[in-house]
Design an enzyme around this catalytic site. Structure first.
Site, mmCIF file in Angstrom:
data_model
loop_
_atom_site.group_PDB
_atom_site.id
_atom_site.type_symbol
_atom_site.label_atom_id
_atom_site.label_comp_id
_atom_site.label_asym_id
_atom_site.label_seq_id
_atom_site.Cartn_x
_atom_site.Cartn_y
_atom_site.Cartn_z
ATOM 1 N N GLU A 1 0.873 -1.177 0.000
ATOM 2 C CA GLU A 1 0.000 0.000 0.000
ATOM 3 C C GLU A 1 0.908 1.224 0.000
ATOM 4 O O GLU A 1 1.795 1.353 0.837
ATOM 5 C CB GLU A 1 -0.913 -0.033 1.230
ATOM 6 C CG GLU A 1 -2.139 0.857 1.109
ATOM 7 C CD GLU A 1 -1.821 2.321 1.318
ATOM 8 O OE1 GLU A 1 -2.079 3.132 0.397
ATOM 9 O OE2 GLU A 1 -1.296 2.652 2.398
ATOM 10 N N HIS A 2 0.656 2.157 -0.916
ATOM 11 C CA HIS A 2 1.646 3.160 -1.311
ATOM 12 C C HIS A 2 1.674 4.414 -0.436
ATOM 13 O O HIS A 2 2.620 5.203 -0.518
ATOM 14 C CB HIS A 2 1.343 3.559 -2.762
ATOM 15 C CG HIS A 2 2.481 4.165 -3.515
ATOM 16 N ND1 HIS A 2 3.724 4.438 -2.960
ATOM 17 C CD2 HIS A 2 2.578 4.565 -4.802
ATOM 18 C CE1 HIS A 2 4.506 4.967 -3.875
ATOM 19 N NE2 HIS A 2 3.846 5.063 -4.999
ATOM 20 N N CYS A 3 0.680 4.641 0.427
ATOM 21 C CA CYS A 3 0.561 5.973 1.032
ATOM 22 C C CYS A 3 1.765 6.355 1.883
ATOM 23 O O CYS A 3 2.139 7.522 1.943
ATOM 24 C CB CYS A 3 -0.737 6.102 1.825
ATOM 25 S SG CYS A 3 -0.771 5.264 3.413
ATOM 26 N N LEU B 1 4.791 4.332 1.836
ATOM 27 C CA LEU B 1 5.954 3.548 1.423
ATOM 28 C C LEU B 1 6.212 3.690 -0.070
ATOM 29 O O LEU B 1 5.299 3.530 -0.886
ATOM 30 C CB LEU B 1 5.726 2.066 1.752
ATOM 31 C CG LEU B 1 5.632 1.716 3.237
ATOM 32 C CD1 LEU B 1 5.028 0.331 3.426
ATOM 33 C CD2 LEU B 1 7.009 1.791 3.895
#
Length: 603
Positions: A318-320, A322
Site C-alpha cells: 500500500e503506497h501511502c 511507502l
C-alpha cells in the site's frame, strides 16, 4: 558501531522550496514540447495570471513558506497525505504496487519450495527486521556516501490505511496515537478467503522458530481448507473506491465483535496471503501479485506477502507511506540471507505450535450483498486490465555504460521511440525520481519529454537522417534527460510545488482569503503535461524478478522496470480496450533497443 536506524534523519538537508517564479518558468519549459503554439500561448497567459502580485497564488505560496518555517521536516509534509490519502478512487490495482521475488535468493535456497516452509521463512526474516527496527539496529541506507531518510521504515509494520469520507487516515505506530514501535505479536494470514490471526512472537516476547511457524501456517491451511463464501470475505471491501468504502466501515464496526476483529487485523504486523494454486507463468504470477483474488487480500495493509502453492513469492504494498526504494531495501535484507541466519539474529526459539484463531465478522444481509458485489466488480475491473511482461536477457546497465550512455536515459529514449511507433505520437511521460537524500524525502515528479527527445525521435524516424545525425541526437537527448533528473534530485522540479498550492487552496483557501479561481489549473499546459501516456518507474534489485503497478489513465501504459547489470525486465499494464497498442509498444521496444544498441556501438 553501526549507526542507529534514524541517526541521520534529523540532520539531513531539507527539500528546498522553489520560488513561485522559478516553478512557473520551469513548468513552461517542461510543458512546451507537448503543446501546440496556441496551447503554449494560452498556458503562458495562465502562468502570467498565476504570478499576479494581487492573485491568490501569492497568498498560497506565502502560506507554504510559513508552513516550511514552522518546524516541519519538509514543505511537502501536507502534500503527501493529500496526494495519496486524498484520492477517492480504488487503491487496489490503481495505487498499490508489487515485487515478484526471485526463486534463487539465499532465503529461497535455504528452504524447500513447500508453501508453508517458504512462507514461514519470509515471516521469520520479516520479524527479524521488525525487531531490529524496534531497536533502531537496521543500518541506515547510504547512497554514494550520503545517508538516506529512513523515516518510511516506520510504516512497514502494523500500518493500515483507514477509509475516510473526505480523506483517508493511517493507523500506524510511531504516531501520536501510538508512540514507538508496534507492540503487536501477530500477523494476519489469508487462505481461500478465510482470515486467521497467527502469533509469530511468543507470550514472553521471544520469536517463534521457523519450524513453529511452518506448523502454524500448515494448521491455518488445514483449518481454512473450505473456501469462504464470497459474501463473507470482507477483504473485497478494500477494493472499493475510497469514497464507497468509507461509509461501510462504520457499519461494519457498529457490532463490537466486528470492531474487535478489525482491530486484530489492522494491528497485525503484516499480512501473509497463501494461494491454493501455482502461477502458470511469470506474467500470471505478476498479475496475481498486483490484484489477485480480493477475497484473499486486505489491500489497506501496508505490507502483504503473497506465497503461491509452489513457493513462488512476492509482496503487495500500500503506497501511502511507502515508496519502492524503501521496500527494496527491506526486501533485499529479507532475501539475501538464509532462514537460519535470520533465526540466529532473531533469537528465535522452538516453542511449539503458535497460537492461531480465525478472524470472523458478523454480517447482515445488506453487508453480505455489498461484499459480494465489491468482489465481483473488482474481478471485472482486474479482467479489464491488460498486462504483458518484456525481458531482455542480453541487455542491462553494463551494456548501456559500455555504449557510453546513462542506463536510465537509454531506457527512456527507447520508450519514447517505441511509443511514437506504436501510437504515432510522443505523449506526457512521468518518471519517479527518488529524493530520500532529503529529510522526509520521498520522490519527485520528472516529466521526461524534452525538446531533445523530440529531436531524437524525429531523427530516428527520418529516413534521410544519417548515422552521425541520429547518434548525435541520441547523445543530446540522453544528456538532457540526465540533466533533468539531476534537477529533480536538487528539488528543482515544478509540478509538486504548483500542485501543493492547489491543495492549500482546497484546505484553507477561505481562511487565507484566497478563493479566487486560478485559470492555470485548467490551462492546456497543466492538463496535457500531466495526462500520462507513459507512467514509468524503476526498481533495481538483484533479488527481484519483476516490479509492477497499474496504469494511471484510460490511455496510459504503466511501465515498471527492473534494470540490472545483466538484464532488463519490464511489466506493462494498460486498460484492455487499448491492449493492442501496449503489445505494439512492447514489440517496438524490442526493435528500439536493438537499433539504439547498434547506433551507439563503437565502429
Amino acid at each position: 558501531m553501526t549507526d542507529r536506524t534514524f541517526a541521520h534523519d534529523a540532520e539531513l538537508p531539507r527539500v528546498p522550496l522553489p520560488t513561485l517564479e522559478d516553478s512557473c518558468s520551469r513548468f513552461l519549459a517542461w510543458s512546451a514540447p507537448l503543446l501546440t503554439p496556441d496551447e503554449y500561448a494560452e498556458t503562458e497567459r495562465a502562468v502570467a495570471d498565476l504570478l499576479r502580485a494581487d492573485g491568490p497564488a501569492r497568498i498560497l505560496h506565502a502560506d507554504l513558506e510559513r508552513f516550511d518555517r514552522s518546524g516541519v521536516d519538509s514543505w511537502l509534509d501536507e502534500f503527501w497525505p493529500s496526494r495519496y490519502l486524498g484520492r477517492r478512487d480504488r487503491i487496489a490495482l490503481n495505487a498499490n504496487f508489487f515485487f515478484l521475488f526471485r526463486d534463487d535468493t539465499a532465503l529461497a535456497r535455504s528452504t524447500s519450495a513447500d508453501q508453508a516452509e517458504r512462507a514461514a521463512a519470509v515471516v521469520t526474516a520479516a520479524v527479524n527486521y521488525k525487531l531490529l527496527l524496534d531497536d533502531e539496529a537496521v543500518p541506515p541506507v547510504v547512497q554514494r556516501g550520503r545517508p538516506l531518510s529512513m523515516a518510511q521504515n516506520r510504516f512497514l509494520f502494523s500500518e493500515t490505511r483507514i477509509p475516510g469520507v473526505g480523506q483517508d487516515t493511517v493507523r500506524a505506530p510511531y504516531s501520536a496515537a501510538q508512540p514507538g514501535p508496534s507492540p503487536a505479536r501477530h500477523i494476519a494470514v489469508f487462505f481461500r478467503g478465510n482470515i486467521f490471526r497467527l502469533d509469530v512472537i511468543g507470550p514472553d516476547g521471544v520469536p517463534h522458530a521457523h519450524g513453529d511457524l511452518v506448523d502454524g501456517l500448515r494448521a491455518v491451511l488445514k483449518a481454512a481448507a473450505v473456501r469462504a463464501p464470497a459474501d463473507t470475505s470482507v477483504g473485497h471491501l478494500t477494493t472499493l473506491a475510497r469514497a464507497d468504502w468509507a461509509p461501510l466501515r462504520p457499519e461494519l464496526i457498529a457490532d463490537p465483535a466486528n470492531r474487535a476483529t478489525l482491530d486484530v487485523l489492522e494491528t497485525a504486523l503484516f499480512a501473509v496471503c497463501l494461494e491454493d494454486f501455482a502461477p502458470v507463468d511469470t506474467l500470471h504470477a505478476c498479475d496475481q501479485l498486483l490484484h489477485g483474488d480480493s477475497a484473499n487480500r486486505w489491500f489497506d495493509k501496508s505490507v502483504s506477502f503473497i506465497v503461491f502453492a509452489d513457493g513462488t513469492a512476492g509482496i503487495n504494498v500500500e503506497h501511502c507511506g511507502l515508496d519502492g526504494t524503501t521496500i527494496l531495501s527491506f526486501v533485499d535484507t529479507l532475501l539475501r540471507a538464509p532462514v537460519a541466519e535470520h533465526e540466529t539474529r532473531l533469537g528465535a526459539t522452538a516453542q511449539g505450535l503458535p497460537a492461531h484463531a480465525p478472524l470472523e465478522f458478523a454480517l447482515d444481509d445488506s453487508l453480505r450483498a455489498r461484499i459480494a458485489a465489491a468482489g465481483a466488480d473488482f474481478a471485472q475491473y482486474a479482467a479489464d486490465n491488460a498486462t504483458t511482461a518484456v525481458s531482455f536477457d542480453d541487455f542491462g546497465t553494463d551494456r548501456a555504460k559500455a555504449l557510453g550512455i546513462s542506463p536510465d536515459a537509454f531506457a527512456q529514449l527507447c520508450y519514447q521511440l517505441a511509443h511514437q511507433r506504436s501510437k504515432g505520437l510522443i505523449g506526457a511521460t512521468y518518471e519517479s525520481i527518488a529524493t530520500r537524500q532529503y529529510r522526509g524525502g520521498r520522490t519527485e515528479a520528472m516529466r521526461v519529454v524534452t525538446p531533445e527527445i523530440l529531436e531524437f525521435v524525429a531523427a530516428m524516424e527520418d529516413p534521410a537522417a544519417d548515422r552521425a545525425t541520429r547518434r548525435a541526437a541520441a547523445q543530446a537527448a540522453a544528456a538532457a534527460h540526465v540533466a533533468r533528473a539531476q534537477q529533480c534530485q536538487r528539488g528543482e522540479a515544478p509540478e509538486q510545488h504548483l500542485w501543493e498550492l492547489q491543495w492549500i487552496q482546497r484546505r484553507r483557501g477561505a481562511e487565507l482569503g484566497a478563493t479566487e479561481p486560478m485559470p492555470f489549473y485548467d490551462s492546456p499546459g497543466w492538463q496535457i503535461a500531466r495526462d500520462d501516456y507513459l507512467s514509468t518507474s524503476s526498481a533495481p534489485s538483484v533479488n527481484i524478478q519483476y516490479f509492477g503497478f497499474g496504469c494511471t489513465s484510460a490511455k496510459c501504459i504503466g511501465v515498471a522496470y527492473v534494470l540490472l547489470p545483466d538484464r532488463w525486465n519490464l511489466y506493462l499494464a494498460t486498460p484492455a480496450p487499448v491492449a493492442d497498442r501496449m503489445h505494439e509498444f512492447a514489440a517496438h521496444l524490442r526493435t528500439a533497443v536493438a537499433e539504439m544498441s547498434e547506433l551507439l556501438a563503437t565502429t
